[in-house]
Design a protein around this motif. Structure first.
Motif, PDB file in Angstrom:
ATOM      1  N   GLN A  58       2.356   6.999  -8.737  1.00 39.15           N
ATOM      2  CA  GLN A  58       3.670   7.590  -8.496  1.00 39.15           C
ATOM      3  C   GLN A  58       3.578   9.109  -8.447  1.00 39.15           C
ATOM      4  OE1 GLN A  58       6.347   6.083 -11.521  1.00 39.15           O
ATOM      5  NE2 GLN A  58       6.738   4.215 -10.362  1.00 39.15           N
ATOM      6  N   THR A 108      -1.575  12.041  -0.181  1.00 36.94           N
ATOM      7  CA  THR A 108      -1.996  10.725   0.288  1.00 36.94           C
ATOM      8  C   THR A 108      -2.984  10.856   1.432  1.00 36.94           C
ATOM      9  OG1 THR A 108       0.070   9.673  -0.403  1.00 36.94           O
ATOM     10  CG2 THR A 108      -1.199   8.570   1.334  1.00 36.94           C
ATOM     11  N   GLY A 135      -6.375   4.834  -5.630  1.00 39.75           N
ATOM     12  CA  GLY A 135      -5.377   3.805  -5.849  1.00 39.75           C
ATOM     13  C   GLY A 135      -3.993   4.303  -5.540  1.00 39.75           C
ATOM     14  N   LEU A 136      -3.013   3.531  -5.983  1.00 36.15           N
ATOM     15  CA  LEU A 136      -1.601   3.863  -5.800  1.00 36.15           C
ATOM     16  C   LEU A 136      -1.073   4.480  -7.090  1.00 36.15           C
ATOM     17  CD1 LEU A 136       1.112   3.665  -4.262  1.00 36.15           C
ATOM     18  CD2 LEU A 136       1.337   1.344  -5.208  1.00 36.15           C
ATOM     19  N   THR A 149      -3.033   6.902  -2.600  1.00 34.21           N
ATOM     20  CA  THR A 149      -1.664   6.809  -2.101  1.00 34.21           C
ATOM     21  C   THR A 149      -0.710   7.233  -3.206  1.00 34.21           C
ATOM     22  OG1 THR A 149      -2.266   4.967  -0.642  1.00 34.21           O
ATOM     23  CG2 THR A 149       0.068   5.304  -1.084  1.00 34.21           C
ATOM     24  N   VAL A 150       0.111   8.226  -2.910  1.00 30.52           N
ATOM     25  CA  VAL A 150       1.085   8.727  -3.867  1.00 30.52           C
ATOM     26  C   VAL A 150       2.469   8.367  -3.343  1.00 30.52           C
ATOM     27  CG1 VAL A 150       1.925  10.702  -5.170  1.00 30.52           C
ATOM     28  CG2 VAL A 150      -0.467  10.624  -4.406  1.00 30.52           C
ATOM     29  N   SER A 151       3.112   7.457  -4.033  1.00 27.16           N
ATOM     30  CA  SER A 151       4.390   6.953  -3.551  1.00 27.16           C
ATOM     31  C   SER A 151       5.177   6.339  -4.703  1.00 27.16           C
ATOM     32  CB  SER A 151       4.167   5.900  -2.458  1.00 27.16           C
ATOM     33  OG  SER A 151       5.393   5.314  -2.064  1.00 27.16           O
ATOM     34  N   GLN A 169      -9.221   5.395  -0.992  1.00 26.24           N
ATOM     35  CA  GLN A 169      -7.834   5.660  -0.610  1.00 26.24           C
ATOM     36  C   GLN A 169      -7.031   6.114  -1.817  1.00 26.24           C
ATOM     37  OE1 GLN A 169      -6.143   5.307   2.552  1.00 26.24           O
ATOM     38  NE2 GLN A 169      -4.529   6.375   1.404  1.00 26.24           N
TER      39      GLN A 169
END
Length: 129
Positions: free
Chosen positions: A13, A91, A10-11, A126-128, A124
């Motif tokens: 931080q 990511t 997942g997404l 995602t690090v953002s 997936q």
């Protein structure tokens, strides 16, 4: 049908955590060493971590040492990758893979793609911010 299914991506931080799961169906993971790999679009798949068939030995690529932990629960036929202190450079699409392993090498695992027999479809991460 022999299958590995990853979940938990997942997404998140930067600095956050995720736990990936790799569940097997149609076969038991008891006889396999397990690897986690990751891949970016257009890049080669790279090894992240692995755990031996016996669960005694684990390996990690340098960039994740001290942040990621691999473990297995044979009763649940599942392997996990706990990912802490995540960075944007983590990511990727993450894949798990199983390698049939026999007694002489039951305490070993490797992080190269070639020897693995079964692969999941990927999840997936995602690090953002």
């Amino acid at each position: 049908q022999l299958q590995l299914v990853e979940s938990g991506g997942g997404l998140v931080q930067p600095g956050g955590s995720l736990r990936l799961s790799c569940a097997a169906s149609g076969f038991t993971l008891d006889y396999y060493s397990i690897g986690w790999f990751r891949q970016a679009p257009g890049k080669e798949r790279e090894g992240v971590s692995c755990i031996s068939k016996s669960g005694v030995s684990t390996n990690y690529t340098d960039s994740v040492k001290g942040r990621f932990t691999i473990s297995r629960n044979n009763a649940k036929n599942t392997v996990y990758l706990q990912m802490n202190s995540l960075k944007p450079e983590d990511t990727f699409i993450y894949y798990c893979a199983a390698r049939r392993t026999f007694t002489p090498t039951q305490h070993m695992c490797i992080m190269t793609v070639g020897p693995y027999n079964y692969w999941g479809q990927g999840t997936q991460v995602t690090v953002s911010s």
